[in-house]
Design an enzyme around this catalytic site. Structure first.
Site, PDB file in Angstrom:
ATOM      1  CB  SER A 138      -1.276   0.047   1.403  1.00  0.00           C
ATOM      2  OG  SER A 138      -2.107  -0.764   1.041  1.00  0.00           O
ATOM      3  CB  SER A 153      -4.004   1.447   3.768  1.00  0.00           C
ATOM      4  OG  SER A 153      -3.156   0.755   3.081  1.00  0.00           O
ATOM      5  CE  LYS A 161      -4.568   1.140  -0.398  1.00  0.00           C
ATOM      6  NZ  LYS A 161      -3.541   0.359   0.111  1.00  0.00           N
TER       7      LYS A 161
END
Length: 333
Positions: free
Chosen positions: A111, A168, A114
């Site tokens: 993640s 997340s 992101k």
């Protein structure tokens, strides 16, 4: 769930047939039962054969190996005995490298992806109050991860970014890419184009959440990404928000920051992002002020839920105890 039970039943029947055949043939017994890795009986029989025993030991050990161990990354030059296979600590203002461990290794980044998703959106100047609805397309098909954002949930783009960067939230991140004006594929192309523009030659993205292990980068590239993302106040504010309450229908959902250091008064964190999938281990990137210095920290492939935070704590205490003399600088370009 029904499909899972059906698969389990078929597997059990197959195992039973194999055991019946195995009793009739001593030669086939070891081969057929060794192929059933979930069977305790097969492990016991296969263990009698050195070759089969070694194979089973390798299979049993494989899930416990970190990415770094599987790739043979060296743990030398690690004065802090960090849990992370990869680590890099750089002075944001002088580019001085304070700590480096396997910083050129290219690994899945989970993640941490992101952060690039947020960077592309921040630079697109799209309206943050535009409403986005979660659809079936946003449901995770990589890992089957859970989400509290049910299909049909409608939030603003700003709220989606908040959840993606702070907690997340995978469906939120995917929806942000999917609803980009030119579509998801173009959004991923823009992610890769931005990486190229920043000189992140070790980096590749295939989707905006990080659930795919094909999203990969190096610690060196991630330092560059954190530095670029830090220039945008919206990314700093959303990623370091301790918590956020969200009204969805008649429910109020409480989301907390996935980085527990955010709530630690000993830390002054300007931007952060965590990440985890099994292929990447526990990951963490941060911009933080330590001992009066603005530092960028990268930790990749750490084992254990708290190990990445513990590594960051080790680095903070170490930096606070040092009187650094600039000797090594991060390569430019």
């Amino acid at each position: 769930m029904a499909a899972t039970k059906s698969t389990g039943t078929k597997s059990s029947k197959k195992s039973a047939v194999q055991k019946t055949v195995a009793r009739k043939s001593g030669a086939s017994r070891n081969v057929k039962l060794a192929s059933s890795k979930r069977s305790k009986a097969s492990h016991a029989i296969a263990a009698k054969t050195p070759v089969a025993r070694d194979a089973l030991l390798r299979v049993a050990a494989e899930p416990r190996l970190s990415v770094g161990e599987r790739l043979g990354l060296r743990s030398s030059d690690d004065p802090l005995d960090l849990s992370s296979s990869v680590a890099l600590v750089v002075d944001q203002e002088t580019n001085e490298i304070l700590l480096s461990k396997n910083d050129a290794a290219i690994l899945p980044i989970a993640s941490l992806t992101k952060l690039m998703t947020g960077l592309v959106l921040a630079e697109a100047n799209l309206p943050m109050d535009e409403q986005i609805t979660i659809t079936q397309d946003d449901v995770d098909t990589y890992k089957g991860s859970r989400s509290r954002l049910a299909v049909g949930t409608t939030l603003s783009r700003g709220e989606m970014m908040h959840l993606a960067l702070m907690s997340s939230e995978n469906r939120a991140a995917h929806a942000l890419g999917r609803t980009y004006p030119s579509g998801l594929q173009q959004f991923v192309r823009l992610m890769n184009a931005k990486a190229k523009q920043l000189g992140m030659g070790d980096t590749r993205y295939v989707e905006p959440t990080g659930l795919s292990s094909l999203n990969q980068s190096s610690a060196r590239d991630l330092v560059t990404l954190v530095s670029a993302a830090y220039e945008h106040p919206i990314l700093r504010n959303l990623s370091t928000s301790p918590s956020y309450q969200l009204d969805v229908g008649q429910r109020t959902l409480q989301y907390n920051n996935s980085n527990r250091l955010i709530r630690n008064p000993d830390w002054d964190i300007g931007l952060q992002k965590t990440g985890y999938i099994s292929e990447a281990g526990r990951c963490l990137v941060m911009q933080a002020k330590v001992a009066g210095r603005k530092l960028i920290m990268v930790f990749l492939d750490s084992a254990g839920k708290r190990s990445r935070s513990q590594d960051a704590e080790r680095v903070r205490r170490w930096v606070e105890a040092q009187d650094f003399v600039p000797t090594t600088h991060r390569p430019q370009g």
